[in-house]
Design a protein around this motif. Sequence first.
Motif, PDB file in Angstrom:
ATOM      1  N   ASP A  14       3.338   0.714  -1.320  1.00 37.10           N
ATOM      2  CA  ASP A  14       1.981   0.438  -0.833  1.00 37.10           C
ATOM      3  C   ASP A  14       1.437  -0.897  -1.346  1.00 37.10           C
ATOM      4  O   ASP A  14       0.479  -1.429  -0.779  1.00 37.10           O
ATOM      5  CB  ASP A  14       1.024   1.558  -1.252  1.00 37.10           C
ATOM      6  N   ASN A  15       2.045  -1.428  -2.414  1.00 37.17           N
ATOM      7  CA  ASN A  15       1.569  -2.674  -3.012  1.00 37.17           C
ATOM      8  C   ASN A  15       2.448  -3.876  -2.685  1.00 37.17           C
ATOM      9  O   ASN A  15       2.200  -4.973  -3.181  1.00 37.17           O
ATOM     10  CB  ASN A  15       1.460  -2.530  -4.532  1.00 37.17           C
ATOM     11  N   GLN A  16       3.446  -3.687  -1.861  1.00 37.24           N
ATOM     12  CA  GLN A  16       4.389  -4.777  -1.574  1.00 37.24           C
ATOM     13  C   GLN A  16       3.724  -5.960  -0.887  1.00 37.24           C
ATOM     14  O   GLN A  16       4.086  -7.112  -1.134  1.00 37.24           O
ATOM     15  CB  GLN A  16       5.579  -4.273  -0.748  1.00 37.24           C
ATOM     16  N   TRP A  17       2.743  -5.713  -0.038  1.00 37.65           N
ATOM     17  CA  TRP A  17       2.020  -6.808   0.619  1.00 37.65           C
ATOM     18  C   TRP A  17       1.382  -7.725  -0.417  1.00 37.65           C
ATOM     19  O   TRP A  17       1.373  -8.949  -0.253  1.00 37.65           O
ATOM     20  CB  TRP A  17       0.953  -6.253   1.570  1.00 37.65           C
ATOM     21  N   PHE A  18       0.861  -7.116  -1.490  1.00 40.79           N
ATOM     22  CA  PHE A  18       0.192  -7.859  -2.552  1.00 40.79           C
ATOM     23  C   PHE A  18       1.218  -8.670  -3.339  1.00 40.79           C
ATOM     24  O   PHE A  18       1.058  -9.877  -3.535  1.00 40.79           O
ATOM     25  CB  PHE A  18      -0.549  -6.865  -3.456  1.00 40.79           C
ATOM     26  N   LYS A  19       2.275  -7.996  -3.754  1.00 40.74           N
ATOM     27  CA  LYS A  19       3.351  -8.667  -4.486  1.00 40.74           C
ATOM     28  C   LYS A  19       3.925  -9.822  -3.661  1.00 40.74           C
ATOM     29  O   LYS A  19       4.121 -10.933  -4.172  1.00 40.74           O
ATOM     30  CB  LYS A  19       4.456  -7.653  -4.809  1.00 40.74           C
ATOM     31  N   ASN A  20       4.175  -9.582  -2.385  1.00 41.94           N
ATOM     32  CA  ASN A  20       4.759 -10.605  -1.514  1.00 41.94           C
ATOM     33  C   ASN A  20       3.876 -11.841  -1.393  1.00 41.94           C
ATOM     34  O   ASN A  20       4.384 -12.958  -1.265  1.00 41.94           O
ATOM     35  CB  ASN A  20       5.062 -10.024  -0.135  1.00 41.94           C
ATOM     36  N   ALA A  21       2.566 -11.645  -1.422  1.00 40.34           N
ATOM     37  CA  ALA A  21       1.650 -12.784  -1.357  1.00 40.34           C
ATOM     38  C   ALA A  21       1.862 -13.716  -2.544  1.00 40.34           C
ATOM     39  O   ALA A  21       1.792 -14.946  -2.407  1.00 40.34           O
ATOM     40  CB  ALA A  21       0.201 -12.300  -1.306  1.00 40.34           C
TER      41      ALA A  21
ATOM     42  N   HIS B  76     -18.253 -14.022  -2.661  1.00 35.70           N
ATOM     43  CA  HIS B  76     -19.164 -14.882  -1.890  1.00 35.70           C
ATOM     44  C   HIS B  76     -18.376 -15.808  -0.974  1.00 35.70           C
ATOM     45  O   HIS B  76     -18.670 -15.921   0.214  1.00 35.70           O
ATOM     46  CB  HIS B  76     -20.048 -15.689  -2.849  1.00 35.70           C
ATOM     47  N   ASP B  77     -17.377 -16.474  -1.513  1.00 38.42           N
ATOM     48  CA  ASP B  77     -16.605 -17.464  -0.751  1.00 38.42           C
ATOM     49  C   ASP B  77     -15.789 -16.843   0.378  1.00 38.42           C
ATOM     50  O   ASP B  77     -15.589 -17.472   1.416  1.00 38.42           O
ATOM     51  CB  ASP B  77     -15.653 -18.232  -1.676  1.00 38.42           C
ATOM     52  N   PHE B  78     -15.293 -15.620   0.159  1.00 40.77           N
ATOM     53  CA  PHE B  78     -14.384 -14.994   1.127  1.00 40.77           C
ATOM     54  C   PHE B  78     -14.987 -13.762   1.803  1.00 40.77           C
ATOM     55  O   PHE B  78     -14.283 -12.992   2.440  1.00 40.77           O
ATOM     56  CB  PHE B  78     -13.042 -14.672   0.452  1.00 40.77           C
TER      57      PHE B  78
ATOM     58  N   LYS C 226      -9.601  -5.427  -0.452  1.00 35.57           N
ATOM     59  CA  LYS C 226      -8.405  -4.692  -0.860  1.00 35.57           C
ATOM     60  C   LYS C 226      -7.624  -5.463  -1.934  1.00 35.57           C
ATOM     61  O   LYS C 226      -7.183  -4.886  -2.931  1.00 35.57           O
ATOM     62  CB  LYS C 226      -7.519  -4.444   0.368  1.00 35.57           C
ATOM     63  N   GLY C 227      -7.492  -6.770  -1.749  1.00 37.07           N
ATOM     64  CA  GLY C 227      -6.786  -7.594  -2.728  1.00 37.07           C
ATOM     65  C   GLY C 227      -7.518  -7.673  -4.056  1.00 37.07           C
ATOM     66  O   GLY C 227      -6.910  -7.594  -5.125  1.00 37.07           O
ATOM     67  N   ALA C 228      -8.836  -7.811  -4.009  1.00 39.81           N
ATOM     68  CA  ALA C 228      -9.633  -7.889  -5.234  1.00 39.81           C
ATOM     69  C   ALA C 228      -9.536  -6.589  -6.027  1.00 39.81           C
ATOM     70  O   ALA C 228      -9.397  -6.602  -7.253  1.00 39.81           O
ATOM     71  CB  ALA C 228     -11.084  -8.199  -4.897  1.00 39.81           C
ATOM     72  N   LYS C 229      -9.588  -5.482  -5.303  1.00 43.30           N
ATOM     73  CA  LYS C 229      -9.501  -4.170  -5.981  1.00 43.30           C
ATOM     74  C   LYS C 229      -8.149  -4.001  -6.661  1.00 43.30           C
ATOM     75  O   LYS C 229      -8.072  -3.567  -7.814  1.00 43.30           O
ATOM     76  CB  LYS C 229      -9.738  -3.049  -4.958  1.00 43.30           C
ATOM     77  N   LEU C 230      -7.086  -4.375  -5.981  1.00 44.40           N
ATOM     78  CA  LEU C 230      -5.758  -4.233  -6.564  1.00 44.40           C
ATOM     79  C   LEU C 230      -5.542  -5.231  -7.699  1.00 44.40           C
ATOM     80  O   LEU C 230      -4.966  -4.883  -8.729  1.00 44.40           O
ATOM     81  CB  LEU C 230      -4.684  -4.396  -5.478  1.00 44.40           C
TER      82      LEU C 230
ATOM     83  N   ARG D 120      -7.725 -20.618  -0.374  1.00 41.70           N
ATOM     84  CA  ARG D 120      -7.885 -20.709   1.083  1.00 41.70           C
ATOM     85  C   ARG D 120      -6.567 -20.892   1.825  1.00 41.70           C
ATOM     86  O   ARG D 120      -6.403 -20.380   2.925  1.00 41.70           O
ATOM     87  CB  ARG D 120      -8.825 -21.849   1.453  1.00 41.70           C
ATOM     88  N   TYR D 121      -5.632 -21.628   1.226  1.00 40.84           N
ATOM     89  CA  TYR D 121      -4.421 -21.992   1.963  1.00 40.84           C
ATOM     90  C   TYR D 121      -3.143 -21.362   1.437  1.00 40.84           C
ATOM     91  O   TYR D 121      -2.133 -21.352   2.136  1.00 40.84           O
ATOM     92  CB  TYR D 121      -4.285 -23.522   2.019  1.00 40.84           C
ATOM     93  N   ASN D 122      -3.151 -20.822   0.237  1.00 41.45           N
ATOM     94  CA  ASN D 122      -1.957 -20.182  -0.316  1.00 41.45           C
ATOM     95  C   ASN D 122      -2.132 -18.672  -0.502  1.00 41.45           C
ATOM     96  O   ASN D 122      -1.213 -17.912  -0.251  1.00 41.45           O
ATOM     97  CB  ASN D 122      -1.575 -20.791  -1.671  1.00 41.45           C
ATOM     98  N   ALA D 123      -3.299 -18.274  -0.957  1.00 44.68           N
ATOM     99  CA  ALA D 123      -3.505 -16.881  -1.361  1.00 44.68           C
ATOM    100  C   ALA D 123      -4.470 -16.122  -0.460  1.00 44.68           C
ATOM    101  O   ALA D 123      -4.980 -15.069  -0.853  1.00 44.68           O
ATOM    102  CB  ALA D 123      -4.012 -16.855  -2.810  1.00 44.68           C
ATOM    103  N   LEU D 124      -4.695 -16.606   0.729  1.00 50.31           N
ATOM    104  CA  LEU D 124      -5.692 -15.996   1.614  1.00 50.31           C
ATOM    105  C   LEU D 124      -5.407 -14.516   1.888  1.00 50.31           C
ATOM    106  O   LEU D 124      -6.340 -13.727   2.045  1.00 50.31           O
ATOM    107  CB  LEU D 124      -5.785 -16.775   2.930  1.00 50.31           C
ATOM    108  N   ASP D 125      -4.137 -14.123   1.886  1.00 49.94           N
ATOM    109  CA  ASP D 125      -3.759 -12.728   2.166  1.00 49.94           C
ATOM    110  C   ASP D 125      -4.374 -11.742   1.177  1.00 49.94           C
ATOM    111  O   ASP D 125      -4.547 -10.566   1.505  1.00 49.94           O
ATOM    112  CB  ASP D 125      -2.240 -12.558   2.133  1.00 49.94           C
TER     113      ASP D 125
END
Length: 156
Positions: free
Chosen positions: A45-52, A145-147, A102-106, A92-97
């Motif tokens: 379930d966390n692979q999307w995060f790791k892959n980013a 705020h930014d995202f 969801k990303g902040a919580k994880l 903005r350009y590397n870590a947008l995923d």
Amino acid sequence: TTLKYDPDTSNPLYFWQLYSLLGYDKVHKIISMFYQSIFNDKNKDNQWFKNAFVKIGSLQHHIRTQVAFWLDAFGAGRKYHGGDFRLDYHHRYNALDVMNQKGAKLWMEYMRNTLDSKKVDLTADPRVRPAIGEFLKLMMNKYAHDFKFNADELEY
């Protein structure tokens, strides 16, 4: 206030004083354990995060840049080259995923687990963990705020 912490624990400790108390090695240990937990996570379930993170750079790259960022913020002097421009560009350009609710919580889950680990030495000073929490809250509120996500429900 100064960049040097006051050893009197009845006085406040600010995150920009943390370097004078923690030093390089403790900050490096926190960040190393944090990124190792992401890179070593086998939870599907966390692979999307790791892959980013993997697509951006190596484990050592992430450790090196985050340590520099924390040292800079914690009062060690200019360590994170590029400042706010680099930070904004990266997100903005590397870590947008991962720059979303969801990303902040994880991200915070990995960080809380790291900070609360018995393997991490935050010193005996009871003000350290809350000071780091205030730093994390400040940064997450900026990113929210930014995202355009809500940081109110994040646990620090």
